[in-house]
Enzyme design. Structure first.
Site, PDB file in Angstrom:
ATOM      1  N   PRO A  23       0.831  -1.207   0.000  1.00 36.53           N
ATOM      2  CA  PRO A  23       0.000   0.000   0.000  1.00 36.53           C
ATOM      3  C   PRO A  23       0.865   1.256   0.000  1.00 36.53           C
ATOM      4  O   PRO A  23       1.753   1.407   0.839  1.00 36.53           O
ATOM      5  CB  PRO A  23      -0.809  -0.131   1.301  1.00 36.53           C
ATOM      6  CG  PRO A  23      -0.003  -1.055   2.163  1.00 36.53           C
ATOM      7  CD  PRO A  23       0.716  -1.975   1.242  1.00 36.53           C
ATOM      8  N   CYS A  25       0.493   5.540  -0.462  1.00 37.68           N
ATOM      9  CA  CYS A  25      -0.417   6.681  -0.572  1.00 37.68           C
ATOM     10  C   CYS A  25      -0.160   7.460  -1.852  1.00 37.68           C
ATOM     11  O   CYS A  25       0.984   7.719  -2.225  1.00 37.68           O
ATOM     12  CB  CYS A  25      -0.268   7.600   0.632  1.00 37.68           C
ATOM     13  SG  CYS A  25      -0.890   6.874   2.154  1.00 37.68           S
ATOM     14  N   TYR A 182       1.559   5.770  12.952  1.00 38.42           N
ATOM     15  CA  TYR A 182       0.160   6.175  12.873  1.00 38.42           C
ATOM     16  C   TYR A 182      -0.574   5.656  14.114  1.00 38.42           C
ATOM     17  O   TYR A 182       0.038   5.078  15.002  1.00 38.42           O
ATOM     18  CB  TYR A 182      -0.438   5.706  11.550  1.00 38.42           C
ATOM     19  CG  TYR A 182       0.265   6.341  10.360  1.00 38.42           C
ATOM     20  CD1 TYR A 182       0.404   7.720  10.260  1.00 38.42           C
ATOM     21  CD2 TYR A 182       0.839   5.559   9.362  1.00 38.42           C
ATOM     22  CE1 TYR A 182       1.071   8.317   9.193  1.00 38.42           C
ATOM     23  CE2 TYR A 182       1.512   6.142   8.288  1.00 38.42           C
ATOM     24  CZ  TYR A 182       1.628   7.524   8.210  1.00 38.42           C
ATOM     25  OH  TYR A 182       2.301   8.100   7.168  1.00 38.42           O
TER      26      TYR A 182
END
Length: 354
Positions: A23, A25, A182
């Site tokens: 993944p 961004c 995060y």
């Protein structure tokens, strides 16, 4: 002995090979809604032969975005555009995955090509960030609002609702983002969590937020579909999260129904000093796999087909996730198959070129 182009089956899902798209961004969306860019970006890698395509960190609530331009899955409006993505990926032989995420104290910033700095308080695009403790990520970042126990439950419910939407949208692989400083990882690390309640202090308490989140998501995510968690194997800072902590966490998430641990590292401190080099995070995946007896994914500066194949053949990980290398070459898997002399899943439309 498995190799890079052997299938991998977890629960009721089989990947055609051990190559996945990590993944990454793209910061290219309005109100979190998927668009043509995401279809082309992810779809190209499915046509390019990978076994798994994981959509970028997708925010479970609006304040969980890294930037105002991130992908989201916090409302029913996000489902239909994502369905277009999953349909295309499946049509081209790959499994569609999604990483659900909350940026926590690292939220409310500009896009990387705009400097990647925290949005100023007078910006109409800024918002209040949240975290386990009122400790900013770095100088110039907001002091996060410390989540109360009730607010923790609300965020966990957002993860659960996001998983339900992901299922409706057609995703068959779900990953919870528990890495890179995060929100989930900031609860785990003593660098960012200085709470005095049941969510702070001891390792068991600091893992509680992530473990409860996994439990809530597994309640809605079907037994037939794999659930993964991305972790930061180490903070690379003295006194921070360690590989040994990661092994303990891997044991615990396995007990909660997690099928694979995606082993990244760092991201929780601007003062980290990772030992950068080809495959530098592979030893984390190898150690977690061996000592927690759970499948792992290796990621980080993996670029060469022989390098990726060695990781699988020697049992260091079960899956190799490529990031920047797939940005440079969407057809890396097809080229790797040629180099390694394995059958290549070439789309009929491209056969004349291979």
């Amino acid at each position: 002995m498995s190799h890079l182009f052997d299938p991998l089956t977890l629960r009721g899902v089989t990947l055609r090979n051990r190559i996945g798209m990590a993944p990454m961004c793209m910061y290219s969306y309005t109100n979190g809604l998927s668009n043509d860019w995401q279809i082309v970006h992810l779809g190209a890698r499915a046509a390019g032969g990978v076994g798994l395509v994981i959509a970028e960190a997708t925010a479970v609530e609006a304040r969980g975005r890294i930037t105002p331009d991130d992908a989201g899955i916090w409302s029913s409006a996000h489902i239909e555009p994502l369905t277009r993505v999953t349909r295309f990926i499946k049509e081209h032989g790959a499994v569609s995955g999604i990483q659900i995420a909350h940026a926590g104290r690292k939220a409310s910033t500009t896009r990387p090509w705009e400097g990647g700095k925290p949005l100023t308080s007078d910006s109409p695009r800024a918002w209040q960030v949240v975290g386990p403790s009122p400790i900013p990520f770095n100088e110039g970042y907001q002091v996060p609002h410390e989540l109360t126990r009730d607010e923790i439950g609300e965020v966990q419910a957002s993860f659960k609702a996001a998983a339900e939407r992901a299922l409706v949208a057609g995703f068959e692989w779900l990953e919870i983002h528990g890495a890179h400083g995060y929100l989930c990882q900031s609860f785990c690390s003593p660098l960012s969590n200085q709470r005095a309640d049941e969510y702070g202090g001891t390792l068991q308490n600091r893992m509680r937020f992530l473990l409860e989140t996994v439990r809530a998501v597994r309640e809605i995510w079907p037994e037939r579909l794999p659930l993964a968690v991305r972790i930061s194997g180490s903070d690379w800072v003295d006194g921070g999260w360690t590989v040994e902590d990661s092994i303990t966490l891997a044991h615990r998430v396995k007990d909660e129904g997690v099928d694979l641990v995606d082993c990244s590292s760092g991201g929780n401190s601007p003062h980290a000093h990772p030992p950068l080099g080809p495959g530098y995070q592979v030893p984390i995946a190898e150690k977690v796999r061996r000592e927690a007896s759970i499948p792992t994914a290796a990621v980080g500066l993996i670029t060469a087909p022989a390098q990726a194949d060695e990781i699988i053949r020697n049992g260091r990980a079960d899956l190799v996730l490529l990031g920047r290398e797939l940005l440079r070459d969407p057809y890396w898997a097809l080229h790797a198959a040629q180099i390694l002399k394995q059958p290549a899943p070439v789309p009929n439309q491209y056969l004349r070129a291979f």
